[in-house]
Structures are given as C-alpha cells and as structure tokens.
Design an enzyme around this catalytic site. Sequence first.
Site, PDB file in Angstrom:
ATOM      1  N   CYS A   2       0.835  -1.188   0.000  1.00 42.39           N
ATOM      2  CA  CYS A   2       0.000   0.000   0.000  1.00 42.39           C
ATOM      3  C   CYS A   2       0.881   1.254   0.000  1.00 42.39           C
ATOM      4  CB  CYS A   2      -0.935   0.102   1.200  1.00 42.39           C
ATOM      5  SG  CYS A   2      -2.076  -1.263   1.335  1.00 42.39           S
ATOM      6  N   ARG A  27       3.577  -0.161  -5.012  1.00 39.87           N
ATOM      7  CA  ARG A  27       3.406  -0.732  -3.672  1.00 39.87           C
ATOM      8  C   ARG A  27       2.093  -1.504  -3.523  1.00 39.87           C
ATOM      9  NH1 ARG A  27       6.865   1.785  -0.004  1.00 39.87           N
ATOM     10  NH2 ARG A  27       5.559   1.089   1.690  1.00 39.87           N
ATOM     11  N   TRP A  75      -2.904  -2.700  -1.655  1.00 39.47           N
ATOM     12  CA  TRP A  75      -2.627  -4.119  -1.877  1.00 39.47           C
ATOM     13  C   TRP A  75      -3.386  -4.835  -0.774  1.00 39.47           C
ATOM     14  CZ3 TRP A  75      -0.274  -8.258   0.704  1.00 39.47           C
ATOM     15  CH2 TRP A  75       0.027  -9.368  -0.100  1.00 39.47           C
ATOM     16  N   ASN A  99      -1.171   2.223   5.718  1.00 38.49           N
ATOM     17  CA  ASN A  99      -0.274   1.199   5.177  1.00 38.49           C
ATOM     18  C   ASN A  99       0.183   0.352   6.351  1.00 38.49           C
ATOM     19  OD1 ASN A  99       1.706  -0.277   3.805  1.00 38.49           O
ATOM     20  ND2 ASN A  99       3.256   1.318   4.110  1.00 38.49           N
ATOM     21  N   GLY A 100      -0.120  -0.943   6.315  1.00 37.66           N
ATOM     22  CA  GLY A 100       0.280  -1.829   7.407  1.00 37.66           C
ATOM     23  C   GLY A 100      -0.846  -2.773   7.756  1.00 37.66           C
ATOM     24  N   GLU A 482      15.990 -18.184 -10.219  1.00 37.95           N
ATOM     25  CA  GLU A 482      15.621 -16.777 -10.392  1.00 37.95           C
ATOM     26  C   GLU A 482      14.918 -16.576 -11.746  1.00 37.95           C
ATOM     27  OE1 GLU A 482      15.081 -14.313  -8.789  1.00 37.95           O
ATOM     28  OE2 GLU A 482      15.169 -12.618 -10.135  1.00 37.95           O
ATOM     29  N   LYS A 486      11.153 -15.100 -12.230  1.00 37.53           N
ATOM     30  CA  LYS A 486      10.889 -13.904 -13.051  1.00 37.53           C
ATOM     31  C   LYS A 486       9.827 -14.207 -14.102  1.00 37.53           C
ATOM     32  CE  LYS A 486      12.288 -11.496 -11.408  1.00 37.53           C
ATOM     33  NZ  LYS A 486      12.982 -10.993 -10.259  1.00 37.53           N
ATOM     34  N   GLU A 489       6.351 -14.665 -12.483  1.00 34.92           N
ATOM     35  CA  GLU A 489       5.875 -13.420 -11.888  1.00 34.92           C
ATOM     36  C   GLU A 489       5.218 -12.495 -12.917  1.00 34.92           C
ATOM     37  OE1 GLU A 489       9.271 -11.474 -10.229  1.00 34.92           O
ATOM     38  OE2 GLU A 489       8.080 -10.165  -8.962  1.00 34.92           O
ATOM     39  N   HIS A 505      14.360 -37.734 -11.427  1.00 34.29           N
ATOM     40  CA  HIS A 505      13.871 -38.390 -10.205  1.00 34.29           C
ATOM     41  C   HIS A 505      12.379 -38.141  -9.999  1.00 34.29           C
ATOM     42  CE1 HIS A 505      17.819 -39.767  -9.070  1.00 34.29           C
ATOM     43  NE2 HIS A 505      18.281 -38.574  -9.427  1.00 34.29           N
ATOM     44  N   LYS A 604       5.379  -4.321  -4.717  1.00 35.03           N
ATOM     45  CA  LYS A 604       6.836  -4.268  -4.689  1.00 35.03           C
ATOM     46  C   LYS A 604       7.427  -4.504  -3.305  1.00 35.03           C
ATOM     47  CE  LYS A 604      10.805  -3.216  -6.620  1.00 35.03           C
ATOM     48  NZ  LYS A 604      11.339  -4.283  -7.459  1.00 35.03           N
TER      49      LYS A 604
HETATM   50  C1  F6R Z   1      10.682 -10.714  -7.347  1.00 35.17           C
HETATM   51  C2  F6R Z   1      10.776  -9.787  -6.233  1.00 35.17           C
HETATM   52  C3  F6R Z   1      10.578 -10.317  -4.859  1.00 35.17           C
HETATM   53  C4  F6R Z   1      11.538  -9.618  -3.879  1.00 35.17           C
HETATM   54  C5  F6R Z   1      11.226 -10.038  -2.439  1.00 35.17           C
HETATM   55  C6  F6R Z   1      12.201  -9.421  -1.449  1.00 35.17           C
HETATM   56  O1  F6R Z   1      10.958 -10.084  -8.556  1.00 35.17           O
HETATM   57  O2  F6R Z   1      10.977  -8.630  -6.405  1.00 35.17           O
HETATM   58  O3  F6R Z   1      10.732 -11.695  -4.800  1.00 35.17           O
HETATM   59  O4  F6R Z   1      12.843  -9.944  -4.219  1.00 35.17           O
HETATM   60  O5  F6R Z   1       9.935  -9.643  -2.110  1.00 35.17           O
HETATM   61  O6  F6R Z   1      12.152  -8.037  -1.503  1.00 35.17           O
HETATM   62  P1  F6R Z   1      13.289  -7.140  -0.893  1.00 35.17           P
HETATM   63  O7  F6R Z   1      14.525  -7.401  -1.679  1.00 35.17           O
HETATM   64  O8  F6R Z   1      12.786  -5.737  -1.036  1.00 35.17           O
HETATM   65  O9  F6R Z   1      13.469  -7.556   0.539  1.00 35.17           O
END
Ligand code: F6R
Length: 609
Positions: A2, A27, A75, A99-100, A482, A486, A489, A505, A604
């Site tokens: 948020c 956010r 969010w 926010n929270g 990773e 990506k 996501e 396996h 994010k």
């Molecule tokens: C994926 C992504 C998330 C963050 C995770 C940790 O693209 O962005 O998996 O890596 O939420 O976030 P931070 O690095 O901000 O602690």
Amino acid sequence: MCGIIGYSGTGNADELIIEGLHALEYRGYDSAGMTVFTKNGLKTIKTKGRVGDLESKAKTMFLENSHCGIGHTRWATHGKPSESNAHPHGTDNIMLVHNGIIENYKEIAEELRKKGYGFASETDTEVAAKLIDLKLKETGEKLSAIREAVKILQGSYAFGIVFRDETDVVYAVKKDSPLLIGIGSDGNFIASDVSAFLKYTKSYIRLGDGETAVIKQDKTEVFDLDGNSVEKQVETALWNSSAVSKSGFRHFMLKEIFEEPEILIKTLDSITKDFHPDFSATIPDDKFFENIGTIHIIACGTAMHAGLLGKYYIEKFARIPVAVEVASEFRYNDPVLRENDMVVIISQSGETADSLAALRLVNEKNIRTLSIVNTYGSTIARESKHVIYTLAGPEIAVASTKAFSVQVLVMLILAMKLGEIQGEMTKDESTELCESLKEVAANSIHNVLCGTETIESAAEITAKHNDVFFIGRGIDNYLGMEASLKLKEISYIHSEAYAAGELKHGTISLIEEGTPVIAIATDEKYYEKMRNNIEEVRSRGAFVISFCSENAEIIKNSSNIAITIPNDADCLKPLTAAASIQLFAYYTALALGRDIDKPRNLAKSVTVE
Ligand code: F6R
C-alpha cells in the site's frame, strides 16, 4: 504494501495526490482512493482497480479549490479489492489512509460495536479510523485522540488522517511502516516514499515510530509519544525525479535491465579499491571477516536467489559453509546460530517484513550481521550494525532485475574479501577478477542488451506454452531458480526450476511433446553433464532453449535455440546471464500482453508478514 500520500499546500491537492499515487502504485494496485477538502466540503472518491481509474473518476467530480487531502493505493490484506474496502475510511469527523496491518482489529471492532459503531468494510483500517473517532469524542483534542488510539493498536501502521473541521491540515503517525514528510516550498507532503513528492521537493523528514506529525501548508510539526515537540533532521533525497520515470522505455522493467552496466560499475567502485575488495567505508576493521563459523544468508524471493549465488561464491572462494534461508522460515525455525557465525540479510527495499523480523531476531542474539540493502535509510538499513548499499537507484518495476544483479555483485566481492582473509584467494586472483568485472559490466552485459533478437524469438515460442522447466547445475541451478521466478511473476506461465540431475527423479514425467525446457549452462565444468540432461529431455519431446557461453559448442548443438553470452570467467558469467534471463521473462510477458510493471496479485515492497 500500500502507498499513502497526503498534501497541504497551495497546489491542486487532487492532482498532486493522484500524481503521487501513480508514483506509489508499485506498492499495491488493486484499488485506490482519496479524500480532499473542496469548497463544497470533504469529498471522498474510491475505486476498485488502478490509480488511472481513480483519476478518471476524479475528473467527473467537482474538486475545484482542493488544497489539502490524503490518498491511498492498496494491496489488499483484509477484505478483497473492492470500492467499499478501498481507503480512505472513516466517519463524519475523520478520514484515514493506512499502510500496514492492525493485528487486534477484531477485538477493537467488538468494543467499538458496543459503543454504537458500525462497519461498512472488511478492513482493519476502518476499525483504526473509528477508534480515533471515539478517542476524539472522549478527549476533544486531535493529537491526544491519535495518541490514545495508537496505544491500543497492535501491528504496523503508517496513517495519514484528515479531520472534517480542519480543512488545511494532515495528521500522521506511524509504527513499523515507513512514512516520510516532504518539505516543499508551496506545500508539504506525507508519503510512503520519496518518489511520491520528488518532483516537488527533495527535502524530507523521516517520521519515527510513535511520533505524530501535523502537516500544514507552511509548517510541519513533529511530536513524541508524550506530546513534546521533536526537532527532526531534514534529509535530502539522493534520487532525481528522472530516476523514477521511464525515460522513453516502454516499461520500467526494461529501463531497469538497461541500467545494469552503469549501476554494476558504480556499485563495484564503491566496494573496491585498486582492484581489491574494500568494505572499509562500512566495516573498518578486518576482524569482522575473520574466524567465521557458518554464514547464514537470509532474504526473500529474488534477494534470496542472490543469496544462493552468494553461497556458491563464498563456498568456492573462501571455503566457509553457507546456509541460505528464506526469512519467513528462519524467523520461526528456532535457528541454530553460534557465537562465531555471521548473518547476511539481503533486501532491495529494506522494508520486507520477514527479513526485518529475522534481522531483529539476530540483533537480539548479538551475532555479527551485515545487511545488503538498496534503499537508503530503510528500516533494515537503519537497524543493521553494518550496511553495504547496492547502488541500483530506485527500482520501480515490481519484478526485481537490476537490484538482483547488484546484490549478486556484492556477494561476489564479499566472497573475494573472505577468500583473501581465509588465505584461499590470492591478491592477484582477486585483482584479476575485479578487472574482468568492469569488462563484463561495460561490454558483455552491454552486448546482451544490444542483441535481443534470439531472446525475443525464444520468448515468442515460450509464450505459447503453459508449463516451462528450467534446469542448471551449480550456480546455473540458482540462476535457473531466479529465471523461473521472473518468468512466473510477469508472464503468469507456470514454471519450475530444477537441478539438472534431479529432473529424472520424478519431474521428467511432465515433459511432453514441445514442453519448453530452458537449460542454463554458463559453467564450463558442467557442459558435458548438461548436454546429457538436454538429450534426456529432448528425447522425451522437450523443446530446449539454452542460455550458454559462446564457446559451449556441445550445448549449442544439442539445443533447439541457443542464447549465448560472451566467454568471460565462469564465475562472472552469471552477471551477464542474469540480464539475458530477465530479458527473456520480459519478452515472454510482452508477447502475452501482460501488465509487466505491475503483475497481478503482487506489490513491490512486502511490508506485511
Ligand atoms: C521478485 C521480487 C521479490 C523480492 C522479495 C524481497 O521479482 O521482487 O521476490 O525480491 O519480495 O524483496 P526485498 O529485496 O525488497 O526484501
């Protein structure tokens, strides 16, 4: 999670709030709303959907002469995304954005019901707003009402509050969720981060836990828990407003991948001296790096994957055992931490709730700790004894790209430092690697960014499938994890990453005619083994796309499509391959017409557990 904003000034509050919400939309973006004072009284507009939808709705309303207000982009945590659950929430007297998470909201709601309050939403936020309303009735004074209410609230919050009878004032209070006060020449702001007001001012105050703030057009006052006035230090944002714009790129994600060469060099320069690891700006005494038992790397998501690459580097260069742990598990697993262990927390935002909780747990145990953080002044940075900053600049796209690459770089340099201290790596070896790193950033990654045709063709093929598998060995296994995250996501294609030797396996039963299997093969040591694994899946119908070095002839020859990266030192190739796999995810999502910068269900900065 948020984004909140508030404004009091001479500008048009509704326009400034919408503009700020656009910047904060990374956010959370499932619903949005704002409350502004207009010449016709207090007006609240809410909508399910994006800030753009709120903007369209606001255009149909009569909001002239609005100079003060609050806004929110959500969010969802309590209650599904809907207009009724969208913030602001409140009563006839007060409106509030949050926010929270308020953990004890159900108990408080019960008490409020007994006092005649009803609730129109499923949110914890509405409960907080009504509690402040009750306290206002009891105390008759706004700051006291806020202070009395937050004494009862458990959880995390950053609140922006307006009261109907004070048409030019925004109140704020926070605990465990970030809140900044932007000090402008024509008005003042509150916001979850600087990007919301960067266009108008780079000066800001960081509100502390338990502090309340009163924001007016020409004045900002901050008070402590007892109501005493607090002198706050005014900080200056290091980012320009251009850092939070797309600068001509179609998406933030693409812009951020293209920034990798520059930020890698910048970060490298900040942690090396004369082509040697040098963390003396943060950790002046080398004793910090001596006599380490086990290193625990703790992080979430992409940052955790950077930690896995870090494990590979540290074990290879320094021969120190490394455990990489998901922060949400670590915090509840009663971790075994010994006196001579080291904990490394990795976080782009520096606000991730689970990583922060893990840090707090470790701080209590007095273990040596180092955090690798991208966001200056974030909570993790402030609460860590030692911080190494990744100089990636603001990352706006929800999918992390450039932050991952610099996290990997820092882990590599840290591994080299530990290798030197342990006597496992000679000074000459580390000089050579540091020199090559500049080449990799300036040339190899640049070359990948300039020639994306094969990546785009492979992405178009992948976009036609529902299931994808990534395989790799050693560091390429971690890179595959990773790459898979990506792709999932942002493209919403189901994918899984496997150690290449593990597929047979069980999971190989899922390979059908045409299933894309993406083989990551940058490490020469494993070319033969990877070729065998590629043959295994191809003979069962898989369509193999490989990411490999230019010299990996046997991989290229056994794949349907080979996406190559330059032949640098094996341990440096993951940095180049990272850009390549990120572009692959990007172009796959593009082919599917996905909302790349704001994928569904995500946000994010994960400031809730
Ligand atoms: C994926 C992504 C998330 C963050 C995770 C940790 O693209 O962005 O998996 O890596 O939420 O976030 P931070 O690095 O901000 O602690």
